[in-house]
Design a protein around this motif. Structure first.
Motif, PDB file in Angstrom:
ATOM      1  N   TYR A  41       0.896  -1.063   0.121  1.00 31.16           N
ATOM      2  CA  TYR A  41      -0.164   0.068   0.061  1.00 31.16           C
ATOM      3  C   TYR A  41       0.903   1.318  -0.235  1.00 31.16           C
ATOM      4  CZ  TYR A  41      -3.550   3.493   1.630  1.00 31.16           C
ATOM      5  OH  TYR A  41      -4.053   4.582   1.640  1.00 31.16           O
ATOM      6  N   ALA A  42       1.885   1.368   0.704  1.00 31.93           N
ATOM      7  CA  ALA A  42       2.837   2.390   1.059  1.00 31.93           C
ATOM      8  C   ALA A  42       3.440   2.618  -0.469  1.00 31.93           C
ATOM      9  CB  ALA A  42       3.743   2.152   2.088  1.00 31.93           C
ATOM     10  N   LEU A  43       3.819   1.574  -1.013  1.00 32.63           N
ATOM     11  CA  LEU A  43       4.668   1.619  -2.411  1.00 32.63           C
ATOM     12  C   LEU A  43       3.697   1.970  -3.419  1.00 32.63           C
ATOM     13  CD1 LEU A  43       6.853  -1.687  -2.065  1.00 32.63           C
ATOM     14  CD2 LEU A  43       7.777   0.674  -2.096  1.00 32.63           C
ATOM     15  N   GLN A  44       2.569   1.621  -3.420  1.00 33.78           N
ATOM     16  CA  GLN A  44       1.592   2.017  -4.453  1.00 33.78           C
ATOM     17  C   GLN A  44       1.375   3.361  -4.204  1.00 33.78           C
ATOM     18  OE1 GLN A  44      -1.279  -1.006  -4.571  1.00 33.78           O
ATOM     19  NE2 GLN A  44      -0.254  -2.097  -6.043  1.00 33.78           N
ATOM     20  N   VAL A  48       1.786   6.381  -7.474  1.00 30.50           N
ATOM     21  CA  VAL A  48       0.852   7.479  -7.689  1.00 30.50           C
ATOM     22  C   VAL A  48       1.184   8.812  -7.768  1.00 30.50           C
ATOM     23  CG1 VAL A  48      -1.290   8.488  -7.104  1.00 30.50           C
ATOM     24  CG2 VAL A  48      -1.150   5.821  -6.907  1.00 30.50           C
ATOM     25  N   LEU A  49       2.238   8.819  -6.849  1.00 36.89           N
ATOM     26  CA  LEU A  49       2.964  10.266  -6.740  1.00 36.89           C
ATOM     27  C   LEU A  49       4.008  10.367  -7.825  1.00 36.89           C
ATOM     28  CD1 LEU A  49       4.062  10.559  -2.926  1.00 36.89           C
ATOM     29  CD2 LEU A  49       2.322  12.157  -4.282  1.00 36.89           C
ATOM     30  N   HIS A  50       4.968   9.341  -8.373  1.00 38.66           N
ATOM     31  CA  HIS A  50       5.506   9.282  -9.300  1.00 38.66           C
ATOM     32  C   HIS A  50       4.773   9.578 -10.856  1.00 38.66           C
ATOM     33  CE1 HIS A  50       7.593   7.240 -12.848  1.00 38.66           C
ATOM     34  NE2 HIS A  50       8.550   8.186 -12.476  1.00 38.66           N
ATOM     35  N   GLN A  51       3.508   8.766 -10.871  1.00 34.70           N
ATOM     36  CA  GLN A  51       2.538   9.154 -11.915  1.00 34.70           C
ATOM     37  C   GLN A  51       2.129  10.482 -12.149  1.00 34.70           C
ATOM     38  OE1 GLN A  51      -1.013   6.666 -13.435  1.00 34.70           O
ATOM     39  NE2 GLN A  51      -1.760   8.155 -11.906  1.00 34.70           N
ATOM     40  N   LEU A 240       7.504  -6.486  -4.071  1.00 32.22           N
ATOM     41  CA  LEU A 240       7.731  -5.355  -3.208  1.00 32.22           C
ATOM     42  C   LEU A 240       9.474  -4.999  -3.510  1.00 32.22           C
ATOM     43  CD1 LEU A 240       6.793  -6.739   0.450  1.00 32.22           C
ATOM     44  CD2 LEU A 240       5.647  -4.814  -0.932  1.00 32.22           C
ATOM     45  N   ASN A 241      10.159  -5.556  -3.724  1.00 33.95           N
ATOM     46  CA  ASN A 241      11.743  -5.409  -3.873  1.00 33.95           C
ATOM     47  C   ASN A 241      11.834  -4.813  -5.278  1.00 33.95           C
ATOM     48  OD1 ASN A 241      13.468  -5.395  -1.432  1.00 33.95           O
ATOM     49  ND2 ASN A 241      11.957  -7.390  -1.379  1.00 33.95           N
ATOM     50  N   GLU A 259       8.465   5.571   3.388  1.00 35.62           N
ATOM     51  CA  GLU A 259       7.426   4.972   2.883  1.00 35.62           C
ATOM     52  C   GLU A 259       7.955   3.788   2.057  1.00 35.62           C
ATOM     53  OE1 GLU A 259       4.076   7.004   1.219  1.00 35.62           O
ATOM     54  OE2 GLU A 259       3.169   6.667   3.212  1.00 35.62           O
ATOM     55  N   ILE A 260       9.053   4.110   0.957  1.00 34.98           N
ATOM     56  CA  ILE A 260       9.661   3.133   0.025  1.00 34.98           C
ATOM     57  C   ILE A 260      10.205   2.170   0.763  1.00 34.98           C
ATOM     58  CG2 ILE A 260      11.155   2.663  -1.831  1.00 34.98           C
ATOM     59  CD1 ILE A 260      10.714   5.725  -2.564  1.00 34.98           C
ATOM     60  N   GLY A 261      10.852   2.282   1.870  1.00 31.16           N
ATOM     61  CA  GLY A 261      11.592   1.268   2.693  1.00 31.16           C
ATOM     62  C   GLY A 261      12.837   0.982   2.029  1.00 31.16           C
ATOM     63  N   ARG A 262      13.630  -0.054   2.857  1.00 26.22           N
ATOM     64  CA  ARG A 262      14.861  -0.585   2.396  1.00 26.22           C
ATOM     65  C   ARG A 262      14.818  -1.659   1.455  1.00 26.22           C
ATOM     66  NH1 ARG A 262      18.404  -0.479   7.941  1.00 26.22           N
ATOM     67  NH2 ARG A 262      18.341   1.763   8.161  1.00 26.22           N
ATOM     68  N   ILE A 263      15.633  -1.733   0.287  1.00 26.69           N
ATOM     69  CA  ILE A 263      15.651  -2.915  -0.498  1.00 26.69           C
ATOM     70  C   ILE A 263      16.352  -3.879   0.451  1.00 26.69           C
ATOM     71  CG2 ILE A 263      16.922  -3.704  -2.371  1.00 26.69           C
ATOM     72  CD1 ILE A 263      16.858  -0.961  -3.923  1.00 26.69           C
ATOM     73  N   ASP A 264      15.741  -5.203   0.199  1.00 28.18           N
ATOM     74  CA  ASP A 264      16.495  -6.223   0.667  1.00 28.18           C
ATOM     75  C   ASP A 264      17.224  -6.881  -0.091  1.00 28.18           C
ATOM     76  OD1 ASP A 264      16.925  -8.810   1.798  1.00 28.18           O
ATOM     77  OD2 ASP A 264      14.633  -9.361   2.262  1.00 28.18           O
ATOM     78  N   HIS A 265      18.663  -6.816   0.344  1.00 28.34           N
ATOM     79  CA  HIS A 265      19.724  -6.969  -0.597  1.00 28.34           C
ATOM     80  C   HIS A 265      20.072  -8.625  -0.382  1.00 28.34           C
ATOM     81  CE1 HIS A 265      20.949  -3.197  -1.839  1.00 28.34           C
ATOM     82  NE2 HIS A 265      20.840  -2.598  -0.975  1.00 28.34           N
TER      83      HIS A 265
END
Length: 280
Positions: A41-44, A48-51, A240-241, A259-265
């Motif tokens: 939800y946070a990523l979507q 939308v903001l990027h759109q 997600l990633n 909100e984007i969060g950290r990438i899981d490396h």
């Protein structure tokens, strides 16, 4: 592959158990669905903001989704687009080339699908068919494949020089996971259409596809259009990633790193990191 016959409704239990851990997947269980929904939800919201930013500024973005059959390309694309306007966020999933297209410059049929101002195009497979499926299945010559590997970085350089942002995602699944997903498709009446003769032949050409993938990553990973490899056995972590990897690489008004969060490396690797691993 007799022991792993996908037509057998009783797929050997050890294959089902081994599927999640196959290919060196670093987690024993999939990400909890409730946690996944919260993070998605946070990523979507950020998508939308990027759109909105694309519409205001006229930016252009391409995302290429590549990977073995059943790696999760289509489902990941749908999560990207779930709450976006499909007029400006476009799926490009080209069929096999026509007789006329086969006589054209290889990249020619992809040109019409490149984004205009304010658009993002998501390729469900792309020009990289010429580096994987086509040479492995004999749909092109080795000379054509070599020429493509030389030409692709230059083609992409022209696009980035013109201001187009390119993300190239390779979705990596283990052999047992691919088998399990093919089995599930065979026995689900709503998914049988997803299984083609080319898909089934991929089961017998695992090593050939691996060699073609490695050659592609080595020859076409460049600073202007690098590859991002995402371990895809867990679709929740994959989706997600994948979105995180793209959002972290974009500049847009309202971007919220928290909100984007950290990438899981453990899940997301560079091409060099992935190629340094053995047996995947």
């Amino acid at each position: 592959m007799d022991r792993f016959d996908i037509d057998n409704p009783e797929l050997p239990k050890f294959i089902k158990k081994a599927a999640f851990a196959s290919g060196g997947f670093p987690y024993a269980e999939k990400l909890d669905d409730d946690e996944y929904d919260t993070q998605m939800y946070a990523l979507q919201k950020q998508l939308v903001l990027h759109q909105a930013h694309m519409a205001r500024t006229g930016t252009r973005t391409i995302i290429l989704f590549e990977g073995r059959d059943a790696a999760g390309k289509g489902g990941t694309i749908e999560r990207f687009l779930e709450n976006l306007n499909r007029r400006y966020n476009i799926i490009a999933a080209l069929p096999k080339p026509s007789d006329r297209e086969r006589t054209q410059w290889y990249f020619q049929r992809y040109i019409d699908w490149l984004p205009a101002a304010g658009e993002m195009v998501l390729f469900d497979r792309s020009w990289y068919n010429r580096a994987g499926v086509e040479p492995v299945m004999g749909f092109c010559t080795s000379e054509q494949a070599e020429h493509f590997l030389d030409e692709a970085p230059e083609f992409e350089k022209r696009l980035t020089n013109d201001g187009i942002k390119i993300f190239k995602l390779w979705l990596s699944i283990g052999r047992e996971m691919q088998l399990k997903r093919f089995h599930d498709r065979r026995h689900d009446p709503l998914k049988t259409w997803k299984l083609s003769p080319v898909d089934l032949e991929a089961l017998n050409r695992w090593d050939e596809y691996s060699a073609a993938r490695d050659r592609m990553l080595e020859r076409t990973d460049r600073p202007h259009s690098p590859w991002t490899v995402i371990r895809a056995n867990d679709k929740n972590r994959l989706r997600l990633n994948a979105i995180r990897a793209v959002l972290h690489g974009l500049d847009y008004e309202g971007k919220n790193e928290r909100e984007i969060g950290r990438i899981d490396h453990k899940i997301v690797l560079s091409a060099d990191e992935f190629l340094a691993l053995k047996g995947e």
